[in-house]
Design a protein around this motif. Structure first.
Motif, PDB file in Angstrom:
ATOM      1  N   THR A 103       0.681  -1.073   0.061  1.00 43.02           N
ATOM      2  CA  THR A 103       0.019  -0.072  -0.010  1.00 43.02           C
ATOM      3  C   THR A 103       0.716   1.372  -0.051  1.00 43.02           C
ATOM      4  O   THR A 103       0.296   2.416  -0.027  1.00 43.02           O
ATOM      5  N   GLY A 104       2.301   0.856   0.113  1.00 42.68           N
ATOM      6  CA  GLY A 104       3.181   2.327   0.408  1.00 42.68           C
ATOM      7  C   GLY A 104       3.410   2.800  -0.977  1.00 42.68           C
ATOM      8  O   GLY A 104       3.885   3.823  -1.338  1.00 42.68           O
ATOM      9  N   PHE A 105       3.280   2.004  -2.024  1.00 43.66           N
ATOM     10  CA  PHE A 105       3.779   2.176  -3.438  1.00 43.66           C
ATOM     11  C   PHE A 105       2.690   2.381  -4.252  1.00 43.66           C
ATOM     12  O   PHE A 105       2.086   1.269  -4.579  1.00 43.66           O
ATOM     13  N   ILE A 106       2.018   3.414  -4.817  1.00 43.25           N
ATOM     14  CA  ILE A 106       1.005   3.499  -5.473  1.00 43.25           C
ATOM     15  C   ILE A 106       1.146   4.029  -6.858  1.00 43.25           C
ATOM     16  O   ILE A 106       1.732   5.134  -6.912  1.00 43.25           O
ATOM     17  N   PHE A 107       0.679   3.569  -7.864  1.00 41.72           N
ATOM     18  CA  PHE A 107       0.825   4.088  -9.343  1.00 41.72           C
ATOM     19  C   PHE A 107      -0.172   5.326  -9.476  1.00 41.72           C
ATOM     20  O   PHE A 107      -1.484   5.225  -9.038  1.00 41.72           O
ATOM     21  N   LYS A 108       0.325   6.224 -10.151  1.00 44.29           N
ATOM     22  CA  LYS A 108      -0.528   7.343 -10.524  1.00 44.29           C
ATOM     23  C   LYS A 108      -1.309   7.006 -11.738  1.00 44.29           C
ATOM     24  O   LYS A 108      -0.939   5.967 -12.423  1.00 44.29           O
ATOM     25  N   LYS A 109      -2.424   7.421 -11.868  1.00 48.00           N
ATOM     26  CA  LYS A 109      -3.173   7.002 -13.105  1.00 48.00           C
ATOM     27  C   LYS A 109      -2.854   6.922 -14.332  1.00 48.00           C
ATOM     28  O   LYS A 109      -2.739   6.129 -15.091  1.00 48.00           O
ATOM     29  N   HIS A 110      -1.920   7.983 -14.563  1.00 51.80           N
ATOM     30  CA  HIS A 110      -1.354   8.200 -16.172  1.00 51.80           C
ATOM     31  C   HIS A 110      -0.336   7.019 -16.182  1.00 51.80           C
ATOM     32  O   HIS A 110       0.091   6.583 -17.369  1.00 51.80           O
TER      33      HIS A 110
END
Length: 66
Positions: free
Chosen positions: A2-9
């Motif tokens: 949960t600490g590394f979240i991809f941005k939508k783009h």
């Protein structure tokens, strides 16, 4: 993770499937940032992820590791 979240783009530009994203995160957060994978799309995502110098190859001898 949960600490590394991809941005939508970034998420839209990834070629690997969502089940492989945990492996992508693992390589990007690792100390050596090296991976061996037969999955062509995962290798592409690892090698071209912006901001990280991670390297993925299909065979161990393709990696520059000593």
């Amino acid at each position: 993770m949960t600490g590394f979240i991809f941005k939508k783009h970034i998420e839209k530009s990834l070629k690997s499937n969502a089940a492989d994203w945990i492996h992508l995160k693992t390589v990007l957060l690792s100390y050596r940032k090296l991976a061996i994978s037969n999955d062509k799309n995962l290798r592409n995502d690892i090698n071209h992820y912006p901001g990280y110098n991670a390297i993925a190859a299909a065979r161990p001898n393709e990696l520059n590791y000593e």
